[in-house]
Design a protein around this motif. Sequence first.
Motif, mmCIF file in Angstrom:
data_model
loop_
_atom_site.group_PDB
_atom_site.id
_atom_site.type_symbol
_atom_site.label_atom_id
_atom_site.label_comp_id
_atom_site.label_asym_id
_atom_site.label_seq_id
_atom_site.Cartn_x
_atom_site.Cartn_y
_atom_site.Cartn_z
ATOM 1 N N SER A 136 0.831 -1.210 0.000
ATOM 2 C CA SER A 136 0.000 0.000 0.000
ATOM 3 C C SER A 136 0.866 1.261 0.000
ATOM 4 C CB SER A 136 -0.916 0.007 1.231
ATOM 5 O OG SER A 136 -0.140 0.010 2.411
ATOM 6 N N SER B 178 -0.932 -6.543 1.857
ATOM 7 C CA SER B 178 -1.797 -6.104 2.948
ATOM 8 C C SER B 178 -2.744 -7.240 3.319
ATOM 9 C CB SER B 178 -2.607 -4.893 2.495
ATOM 10 O OG SER B 178 -1.749 -3.871 2.066
ATOM 11 N N GLY C 175 -6.545 -4.210 5.557
ATOM 12 C CA GLY C 175 -5.783 -3.103 4.970
ATOM 13 C C GLY C 175 -4.464 -2.828 5.674
ATOM 14 N N LEU D 268 -4.171 3.987 2.663
ATOM 15 C CA LEU D 268 -5.602 3.685 2.605
ATOM 16 C C LEU D 268 -6.334 4.505 3.660
ATOM 17 C CD1 LEU D 268 -5.070 -0.157 2.448
ATOM 18 C CD2 LEU D 268 -6.128 1.166 0.612
ATOM 19 N N TYR E 32 -11.990 -0.462 2.259
ATOM 20 C CA TYR E 32 -11.985 -1.190 3.525
ATOM 21 C C TYR E 32 -12.995 -0.483 4.412
ATOM 22 C CZ TYR E 32 -7.711 -3.234 1.751
ATOM 23 O OH TYR E 32 -6.808 -3.899 0.977
ATOM 24 N N CYS F 150 -11.923 5.643 9.234
ATOM 25 C CA CYS F 150 -10.689 6.069 8.582
ATOM 26 C C CYS F 150 -9.956 7.069 9.445
ATOM 27 C CB CYS F 150 -11.008 6.647 7.210
ATOM 28 S SG CYS F 150 -12.011 8.130 7.278
ATOM 29 N N VAL G 236 -6.130 -1.044 -4.810
ATOM 30 C CA VAL G 236 -7.592 -0.894 -4.896
ATOM 31 C C VAL G 236 -7.978 -0.597 -6.350
ATOM 32 C CG1 VAL G 236 -9.589 0.446 -4.105
ATOM 33 C CG2 VAL G 236 -7.694 -0.001 -2.535
#
Length: 482
Positions: free
Chosen positions: A161, A182, A186, A212, A364, A368, A410
Amino acid sequence: MLIFEKSREGREISLLPICDVPEVMLSPQFHRNMVLRLPEISENDLSRHYSEIGEKTYGVNQGAYPLGSCTMKYNPKINEELAGLTGFTEIHPLQKEDTVQGCLEVLSMLEKYLCEITGMTHFTMQPAAGAHGELTGLLMIKAFHHKRGDTKRTKIIIPDSAHGTNPASATMAGFETVTVPSDKDGGVDIEKLKEAIGNDTAGLMLTNPNTLGLFDKNIMEITNMIHDCGGINYYDGANLNAVMGIARPGDMGFDVIHVNLHKTFSAPHGGGGPGSGPVGCKKFLSEFLPSVRSEEEKGKFCFVKAENAIGEMKSFYGNFLVVVRALAYLMTLGREGVLQASEYAVLNANYMFHKLKDLYPPAYDRSCMHEFVFSLEKLKKETGVSALDIAKAMLDKGIHPPTMYFPLIVHEALMFEPTETESKETMDDMVQILRDLYEEAHTTPDILCNAPITTSVGRLNEVEAARNPILRYQSNDEKGAI
Ligand SMILES: *Cc1c(COP(=O)(O)O)cnc(C)c1O
């Protein structure tokens, strides 16, 4: 149209005062052998020319700019005022230390603040950008291993990532990169990390929260694993917006780190610089810091050089005026303000995330940090409208698109970072625009696939641009001559 094309012989602006010192002729060896071509233009046309260009530009002064991973936040204008003070702008890097004590104090104070925010012992202000900081930190890691005669550590472990600069910097520093995938949340896949670690591991490069927008809850386990095998932990702190004042990379087990003053610490960026990517480290790595640092001794500031400095990463002391802006920013915020900025950044991102995730599937589905990533794979399948189309259509609605197709893991990714400086109303507008676009993707997909139509340049043919780049502008004069 270039200013040269607007030029007409004989037009001029007489702004310069009459010369009041005797004119001296240069020796002929310095004479130009061609007439210098300068635009000749009236003040009125000149002023309009730059206003026109200004109107074509989009920045945080025009509107929202949710470009994930880039932290396009508002930069308080007072920072610009302070960076423009003649005490900062009219000095020379070769001036004697005792004539620039104030500037040395600025370098030293920012270092102290950055150490406090990140949990490091020392910082160098030399690197000019995040990627430049990465290279600096990695060369320090290399110097550390080599000094102990441990030359077999040739590999840097990097999660999939990571920002693209991480593997690029590791390669530039002469390391091999090992990618770890990952896991389903994530974060770093711990089992895969175990397999990647060996006695050839020089270190790990990690962003936390990662690109992410997710905080890796196993961070202590990860950094301990690297330490146990003799490796060094490098923290990519380009984007500290979610954690400053709350969590410190130094406490998460990181040994060396860079921060981007031009992202987190409020220096204007996006137009290509100048940036600043200071590198900080724990005490055991300080001896390898490049160039000189400013330190206070008996009430006086002076430059000190690290014992085993890796050399110079840039001329003199880095982009000093960006350092001034960052210090001004931190001094205005104070300890509580720094923490509040992070809290608002995370709150704003979660607000937008939750207002949109019923339509746009999260990559995901976890709370966040300062940014979040949607996958538009399903929308593309259903309607033919891709992440790129939505991003371009946002331009027609007057907002800057988010980051597209990143992180690479992604599919059809759109990555949003509203930042702490946007109001609820602005975010509500953005949410409404994105909800409308989702509708339009289903009802009038063709319009979206041809967006933007309101910008000064429409959709570019990116394949053609890559295969057949036209790298030189051809003026009307030149076209006429052909
Ligand atoms: C922006 C960014 C970088 C690179 O910083 P530059 O100043 O553009 O070189 C590295 N890592 C992350 C996570 C970033 O967001």
